[in-house]
Design a protein around this motif. Structure first.
Motif, PDB file in Angstrom:
ATOM      1  N   ALA A 185       5.229  -1.486  -5.909  1.00 36.28           N
ATOM      2  CA  ALA A 185       3.790  -1.311  -5.387  1.00 36.28           C
ATOM      3  C   ALA A 185       4.717  -1.543  -3.566  1.00 36.28           C
ATOM      4  CB  ALA A 185       3.136  -2.114  -5.141  1.00 36.28           C
ATOM      5  N   ALA A 189       5.758  -0.569   0.212  1.00 33.64           N
ATOM      6  CA  ALA A 189       5.372  -1.846   1.395  1.00 33.64           C
ATOM      7  C   ALA A 189       7.135  -1.704   1.624  1.00 33.64           C
ATOM      8  CB  ALA A 189       5.357  -3.263   0.607  1.00 33.64           C
ATOM      9  N   LEU A 192       6.679   1.441   3.744  1.00 28.94           N
ATOM     10  CA  LEU A 192       5.912   1.898   4.886  1.00 28.94           C
ATOM     11  C   LEU A 192       7.129   1.005   5.535  1.00 28.94           C
ATOM     12  CD1 LEU A 192       2.769   2.386   4.639  1.00 28.94           C
ATOM     13  CD2 LEU A 192       2.830   0.166   3.726  1.00 28.94           C
ATOM     14  N   PRO A 199       0.580  -1.931   7.974  1.00 30.63           N
ATOM     15  CA  PRO A 199      -0.759  -1.616   7.158  1.00 30.63           C
ATOM     16  C   PRO A 199      -2.039  -1.729   6.917  1.00 30.63           C
ATOM     17  CG  PRO A 199       0.109  -3.348   6.406  1.00 30.63           C
ATOM     18  CD  PRO A 199       1.486  -3.148   8.044  1.00 30.63           C
ATOM     19  N   GLN A 225       2.683  -7.847   2.766  1.00 33.06           N
ATOM     20  CA  GLN A 225       3.298  -6.358   3.306  1.00 33.06           C
ATOM     21  C   GLN A 225       2.468  -5.376   2.961  1.00 33.06           C
ATOM     22  OE1 GLN A 225       7.077  -6.223   1.098  1.00 33.06           O
ATOM     23  NE2 GLN A 225       8.144  -8.114   1.933  1.00 33.06           N
ATOM     24  N   LEU A 226       1.362  -5.092   2.119  1.00 30.04           N
ATOM     25  CA  LEU A 226       0.440  -4.284   2.260  1.00 30.04           C
ATOM     26  C   LEU A 226      -0.964  -4.254   2.572  1.00 30.04           C
ATOM     27  CD1 LEU A 226       1.548  -2.563  -1.111  1.00 30.04           C
ATOM     28  CD2 LEU A 226       1.820  -2.003   0.605  1.00 30.04           C
TER      29      LEU A 226
END
Ligand code: DLL
Length: 434
Positions: A185, A189, A192, A199, A225-226
């Motif tokens: 994950a 992130a 991304l 996000p 971050q997400l």
């Protein structure tokens, strides 16, 4: 939301009654069907008729991973092989794998238990669930898949495709819940951010992570971050896979599915049971499994139990998040240290990226720990030697203040430490053993 209120909210007395009935049936079955248990019970002079309360479980012998390895692949199955309709295996991060057989009832029960996990973190039939776990011999992908289908969610079996593809799916399919290892994950992130995608452009709300140790600080980083709420869940393939314990909305400990697994915490040295609240090795007895029932299975995972009323309404006992394993415990200068403690400390330091390697080595007979970190983006590489030296010293001092150990810190170029590919990540290299 609670998936199985009639089981997850049982009174203590009713739960114990159910557990003892199920335990007795299991003991009779394994004594009759599994020669390992017949021999072990006879050798330890266990009379299963005398196991009348949950406390009596202490009379039973333990089962270890080594016992399972010795009976590889099928010797500990308690049903004829024609009744086994699925076989998975443990991930084998430490040694030879273990084959885990499931009957039709086992698979039904498994989906049901993982459906409890998904429901506890708020996943419903309205969600788009992206399962970024490997669909393979290991239990994670399939375990979550069938449970997510059971609750009627839209299941996206993205498996462990590369992070850019995961992100494309997250965006285009409007994924609302991401299921993966925490390290994967984090990698998603990071990519991304590299792709300069905010996000908030995603529909993601929930992250359900597990299969490897992670810290509160890592949770905070992934969440910011997400832009999600992240939940922990725990399981072991030998016991079933995911579905053993899970966080609820309180996110303060993981509820154990006690109507299927009897939990104990033991001192890994003396093997004596420890009272609720004390830290030791988790031991589970399966009381509903048909294919591979296990009595007092020593997990090697370190945790403690929390017995308190939970605001979510579940009465199932909780365990603290796993702090490490009995076998990856680092012993340095006589101190026992878990990698998760190092991570927790590192992530408190400004500028530290959650990518690191712990290298244990020996020089002139003395053990030492080296922590390899990436140079933070805020310090251009090789440009500002003084700043780099200060950064290294800050890490060293911080670890010394918290743990009382002297470590060496080495810095490597940004993005050179291996990122998660979706499978469990190994952050320790123990050269002392080589
Ligand atoms: O990792 C099952 C699982 C898959 C659980 C997906 C949760 C989510 P194994 O491959 O057999 O099974 O590995 C089991 O992983 O003994 C722990 O050491 C570690 N582990 C699993 N969940 C957690 C967690 C799956 N939430 C081994 N926190 C266990 C810390 C975990 N460690």
């Amino acid at each position: 939301m609670i998936y199985a209120k009639n089981y997850e909210c049982l009174s203590k007395d009713d739960l114990e009654q159910l557990q003892i009935e199920r335990l007795q049936a299991t003991l009779n079955r394994v004594y009759e069907k599994v020669s390992f248990y017949k021999n072990a019970f006879d050798k330890n002079k266990v009379n299963i008729e005398k196991i009348k309360s949950i406390k009596d479980i202490k009379e039973l012998p333990f089962t270890t991973k080594d016992d399972l390895r010795k009976s590889y692949p099928y010797d500990m199955f308690a049903v004829p092989l024609r009744d086994i309709i699925r076989i998975h295996s443990s991930s084998g991060t430490s040694g030879k794998p273990i084959a885990v057989g499931y009957t039709r009832n086992d698979l039904k029960m498994w989906s049901h238990l993982v459906a409890r996990v998904l429901t506890a973190c708020g996943i419903t039939s309205h969600d788009f669930v992206q399962i970024a776990f490997n669909y393979s011999l290991i239990t994670a992908g399939f375990g979550f898949h069938y449970a997510a289908e059971e609750i009627g969610a839209s299941v996206i079996p993205s498996s462990i495709e590369d992070a850019k593809k995961q992100i494309m799916i997250l965006k285009d399919y409007k994924t609302t819940a991401l299921l993966s290892t925490p390290s994967y994950a984090l990698h998603i992130a990071h990519v991304l951010k590299e792709l300069k995608i905010n996000p908030e452009e995603l529909s993601l709300k929930i992250g359900l992570f597990g299969a490897e140790p992670w810290s509160e600080n890592l949770r905070a980083q992934i969440e910011s971050q997400l832009n999600i709420k992240a939940y922990d869940n725990y399981g072991i393939s030998e016991l079933i896979g995911p579905g053993v314990s899970f966080e609820c909305s309180e996110r303060n400990g993981l509820h154990i599915n006690e109507d299927h697994f009897i939990v104990e915490v033991i001192d890994p040295k003396s093997l004596k049971s420890l009272p609720v609240g004390e830290t030791g090795e988790l031991v589970f007895t399966t009381i509903t499994k048909e294919g591979l029932p296990l009595i007092r299975f020593r997990t090697g995972d370190i945790s403690s139990l929390i017995e308190e009323k939970c605001s979510c309404g579940r009465t199932l006992i909780k365990m603290k998040r796993i702090s490490g394993r009995t076998d990856d415990m680092i012993i340095l200068d006589g101190l026992n240290i878990f990698p998760s403690q190092i991570e927790e400390i590192l992530l408190q330091i400004e500028g530290v990226e959650p990518h690191y390697l712990i290298i244990l080595d020996r020089e002139e007979g003395k053990d030492f720990m080296q922590i390899q970190m990436e140079v933070p983006d805020s310090i251009p590489y090789f440009d500002e030697l003084k700043k780099l030296e200060d950064f290294k010293n800050r890490i060293k001092d911080h670890i010394y203040n918290k743990l009382g150990i002297n470590v060496k810190v080495t810095l490597v170029e940004p993005r050179t430490i291996a990122r998660s590919s979706g499978n469990k990540i190994n952050r320790i290299i123990d050269k002392r053993k080589i």
